[in-house]
Design a protein around this motif. Sequence first.
Motif, PDB file in Angstrom:
ATOM      1  N   SER A  39      -3.962  -2.230   0.770  1.00  0.00           N
ATOM      2  CA  SER A  39      -3.203  -2.230  -0.477  1.00  0.00           C
ATOM      3  C   SER A  39      -1.960  -3.103  -0.366  1.00  0.00           C
ATOM      4  CB  SER A  39      -2.819  -0.797  -0.862  1.00  0.00           C
ATOM      5  OG  SER A  39      -3.967  -0.040  -1.194  1.00  0.00           O
ATOM      6  N   THR A  40      -1.354  -3.124   0.813  1.00  0.00           N
ATOM      7  CA  THR A  40      -0.191  -3.990   1.029  1.00  0.00           C
ATOM      8  C   THR A  40      -0.578  -5.446   0.853  1.00  0.00           C
ATOM      9  OG1 THR A  40       0.810  -2.390   2.545  1.00  0.00           O
ATOM     10  CG2 THR A  40       1.569  -4.668   2.694  1.00  0.00           C
ATOM     11  N   ARG A  85      -0.866  -6.227  -2.778  1.00  0.00           N
ATOM     12  CA  ARG A  85       0.475  -6.375  -3.372  1.00  0.00           C
ATOM     13  C   ARG A  85       1.073  -7.736  -3.035  1.00  0.00           C
ATOM     14  NH1 ARG A  85       3.431  -2.063  -5.024  1.00  0.00           N
ATOM     15  NH2 ARG A  85       5.332  -2.883  -4.049  1.00  0.00           N
ATOM     16  N   THR A 125      -0.444 -10.561  -5.129  1.00  0.00           N
ATOM     17  CA  THR A 125      -0.088 -10.549  -6.546  1.00  0.00           C
ATOM     18  C   THR A 125       1.419 -10.674  -6.784  1.00  0.00           C
ATOM     19  OG1 THR A 125      -0.045  -8.124  -6.516  1.00  0.00           O
ATOM     20  CG2 THR A 125      -2.096  -9.172  -7.171  1.00  0.00           C
ATOM     21  N   LEU A 127       3.742  -8.677  -5.988  1.00  0.00           N
ATOM     22  CA  LEU A 127       4.483  -7.418  -6.113  1.00  0.00           C
ATOM     23  C   LEU A 127       5.307  -7.139  -4.870  1.00  0.00           C
ATOM     24  CD1 LEU A 127       1.902  -5.017  -7.814  1.00  0.00           C
ATOM     25  CD2 LEU A 127       3.861  -6.167  -8.851  1.00  0.00           C
ATOM     26  N   LEU A 128       4.942  -7.761  -3.759  1.00  0.00           N
ATOM     27  CA  LEU A 128       5.673  -7.593  -2.509  1.00  0.00           C
ATOM     28  C   LEU A 128       5.967  -8.982  -1.955  1.00  0.00           C
ATOM     29  CD1 LEU A 128       6.739  -5.637  -0.343  1.00  0.00           C
ATOM     30  CD2 LEU A 128       4.481  -5.749   0.748  1.00  0.00           C
ATOM     31  N   PRO A 185      -3.383  -1.584 -10.376  1.00  0.00           N
ATOM     32  CA  PRO A 185      -2.822  -0.983  -9.161  1.00  0.00           C
ATOM     33  C   PRO A 185      -3.475   0.350  -8.838  1.00  0.00           C
ATOM     34  CG  PRO A 185      -1.330  -0.663 -11.008  1.00  0.00           C
ATOM     35  CD  PRO A 185      -2.457  -1.534 -11.515  1.00  0.00           C
ATOM     36  N   ASP A 239      -7.075  -2.311  -7.005  1.00  0.00           N
ATOM     37  CA  ASP A 239      -6.692  -1.577  -5.801  1.00  0.00           C
ATOM     38  C   ASP A 239      -7.334  -0.191  -5.817  1.00  0.00           C
ATOM     39  OD1 ASP A 239      -5.560  -0.672  -3.502  1.00  0.00           O
ATOM     40  OD2 ASP A 239      -3.478  -0.844  -4.154  1.00  0.00           O
TER      41      ASP A 239
END
Length: 279
Positions: free
Chosen positions: A53-54, A57, A60, A62-63, A93, A174
Amino acid sequence: MNESQTDQPQPNQLAAHGLGLRYGDRTVVDNLDLVIPGGAVTAIVGPNACGKSTLLRGLTRLLAPSGGTVTLDGADIHRMSARTLALRLGLLPQQPVTPEAVTVEALVRLGRYPHQRLLSPWSKADQAAVEAALERTGTAALRDKAVDRLSGGQRQRVWIALALAQDTELLLLDEPTTFLDLRHQLDVLDLVAELHSEAGRTVVMVLHDLGQAARYADHLVVLKDGRLAAAGPPAEVLDAELVKTVFDVDCRVIPDPETGTPLVIPRGSATRLTKAATA
């Protein structure tokens, strides 16, 4: 075809180059090089807490990366405007939070936000995209119902409808089957397969079930401890040695009798074998 042509990325191709991702002082993904092919369904698999999941992220935006870059068709996504990226890439998500008392149609309409401009009214094209998303996900009959009153499978389809209304060619999901029973898991995965085969969308999804990943994906990305353990077509990647190395599970990998794709059969422990023999 000359060398410069073969080096051109495929349309809707995501890639990580020396990518590092962390939460505070804890590194989750470390120096990852990865190419996710455009025009394919890719499943990201691996043990719990391996960084699946990281990674999504990070892909995309997001992180923010602690090192390296992520590119879409060769362009650094962190140099794109938020609107430009939202027009190219949609994300569902894990466990999305539903606004209280929002109806199905109202939620799906939010997918058109990247297409709106300051002074432009809601258009026929916007409504057509919403209607198409509702129809494709089988949620049109639910349009006036509150999302938080739907079943888990229905809610997941509504969130996918929102992502479809965004009308991007690249869709990232996700763990779209988490907390769903088997029937609804297959419904969601069949929908993903239809989106790819009929609409040509590039799909990237995080999955836990190796059999489902092998059955529905054209390309597997296998992670272990934040690093790439293997990547490629399921039939070439998924074998007993990989499952033992990555998941610490002894197994046989045989052709699925329905599809011919790899099917993982865990070997029984001594305790389970004894119980089966005495049953």
